[in-house]
Enzyme design. Structure first.
Site, mmCIF file in Angstrom:
data_model
loop_
_atom_site.group_PDB
_atom_site.id
_atom_site.type_symbol
_atom_site.label_atom_id
_atom_site.label_comp_id
_atom_site.label_asym_id
_atom_site.label_seq_id
_atom_site.Cartn_x
_atom_site.Cartn_y
_atom_site.Cartn_z
ATOM 1 N N TYR A 67 -1.861 0.491 10.643
ATOM 2 C CA TYR A 67 -1.847 0.008 9.254
ATOM 3 C C TYR A 67 -0.539 0.394 8.566
ATOM 4 O O TYR A 67 0.044 -0.423 7.843
ATOM 5 C CB TYR A 67 -3.047 0.587 8.512
ATOM 6 C CG TYR A 67 -3.208 0.067 7.100
ATOM 7 C CD1 TYR A 67 -3.336 -1.291 6.853
ATOM 8 C CD2 TYR A 67 -3.276 0.944 6.019
ATOM 9 C CE1 TYR A 67 -3.510 -1.772 5.562
ATOM 10 C CE2 TYR A 67 -3.457 0.480 4.733
ATOM 11 C CZ TYR A 67 -3.564 -0.879 4.504
ATOM 12 O OH TYR A 67 -3.728 -1.348 3.227
ATOM 13 N N SER A 104 0.856 -1.178 0.000
ATOM 14 C CA SER A 104 0.000 0.000 0.000
ATOM 15 C C SER A 104 0.893 1.229 0.000
ATOM 16 O O SER A 104 2.049 1.169 0.445
ATOM 17 C CB SER A 104 -0.884 0.006 1.250
ATOM 18 O OG SER A 104 -1.537 1.258 1.424
#
Length: 248
Positions: free
Chosen positions: A145, A132
């Site tokens: 995250y 990501s």
């Protein structure tokens, strides 16, 4: 003989789209996900193999490796996800642990289990880790995250260094904002209103098929071509915290 691809987190979103596209390209696709009914339906529809698998559970990963067989050409480590959007000072340690176990340790366990089969592909083996842009940049509220996806990014770089003389390519795709049916809904514990606000007013966020097409492109380059890192964002997104939104 059909080439074999393994896709984790295949029950929805990017994983499901990737599995479908790989099957369209002629691969035998081993579809792995925790939700047995969904992954079985997917595999039945694409002529693949379903494995109910939690990538953080050793026994499940062992069953996945057995189902994949002795030769694997493509491994897409897609299982992961985000939970919560609290500041570090207010962090839920259990959510951080869950994100780390799935994104980082799950990717590690599946890679370890399937690496011999990828080497056995004789130069045609490739690992595509789905990271990501959160693994490259930090943003407020994304601590757990971003830590997990930074771990995936550094693991990918380390593995590439360690396997430099082995016939396996090691790659990573780092998507930005992708509007899937479940990513933000999961992040906010099923709160549909908060999940919808993530994409509100954004003209043209990425969708799962956009990322799947990029993954399959990476995986089907000639064997001597390694796409180390591919960053994929919608035009409206300049950074995790800077997104163009149309007025309501």
């Amino acid at each position: 003989m059909r080439r074999t691809a393994v896709v984790t987190g295949a029950s929805s979103g990017i994983g499901e789209a990737t599995a479908r596209l790989l099957a369209d390209r002629g691969f035998r696709v081993v579809c792995a996900a925790r939700r047995a009914e969904r992954v079985e339906a997917l595999a039945a529809g694409i002529g693949g193999v379903a494995v109910a698998c939690d990538v953080s559970v050793d026994a499940d990963v062992a069953r996945l490796a057995e189902a994949a067989g002795g030769v694997v050409h493509v491994l897409v480590n897609n299982a992961g996800g985000a939970l919560g959007l609290e500041a570090v000072a207010d962090a839920d340690v259990d959510l951080w642990r869950q994100m780390y176990e799935t994104n980082v340790l799950g990717t590690l366990k599946v890679t370890k289990a399937l690496l011999p089969a990828l080497v056995a592909a004789g130069g045609d083996g490739i690992i595509v880790n789905v990271g990501s842009i959160a693994g490259l940049l930090a943003y407020e509220g994304g601590g757990g995250y971003t830590v997990a996806k930074h771990g995936v990014h550094v693991m990918t770089e380390t593995l590439r260094l360690e396997l430099f003389d082995q016939p396996v390519r090691v790659t990573e795709i780092a998507p930005g904002m992708v509007h899937t049916e479940e990513f933000s809904l999961t992040r906010f514990g099923g709160d549909r209103e908060r999940a919808d606000r993530v994409y509100e007013g954004v003209p043209g966020p990425l969708v799962a098929d956009d990322v799947a097409e990029a993954v399959v492109w990476m995986a089907t380059r000639p064997a001597h071509v390694n796409v180390d890192l591919l960053v994929l964002k919608p035009r409206a997104q300049a950074a995790p915290h800077k997104v163009h939104r149309l007025p309501s």
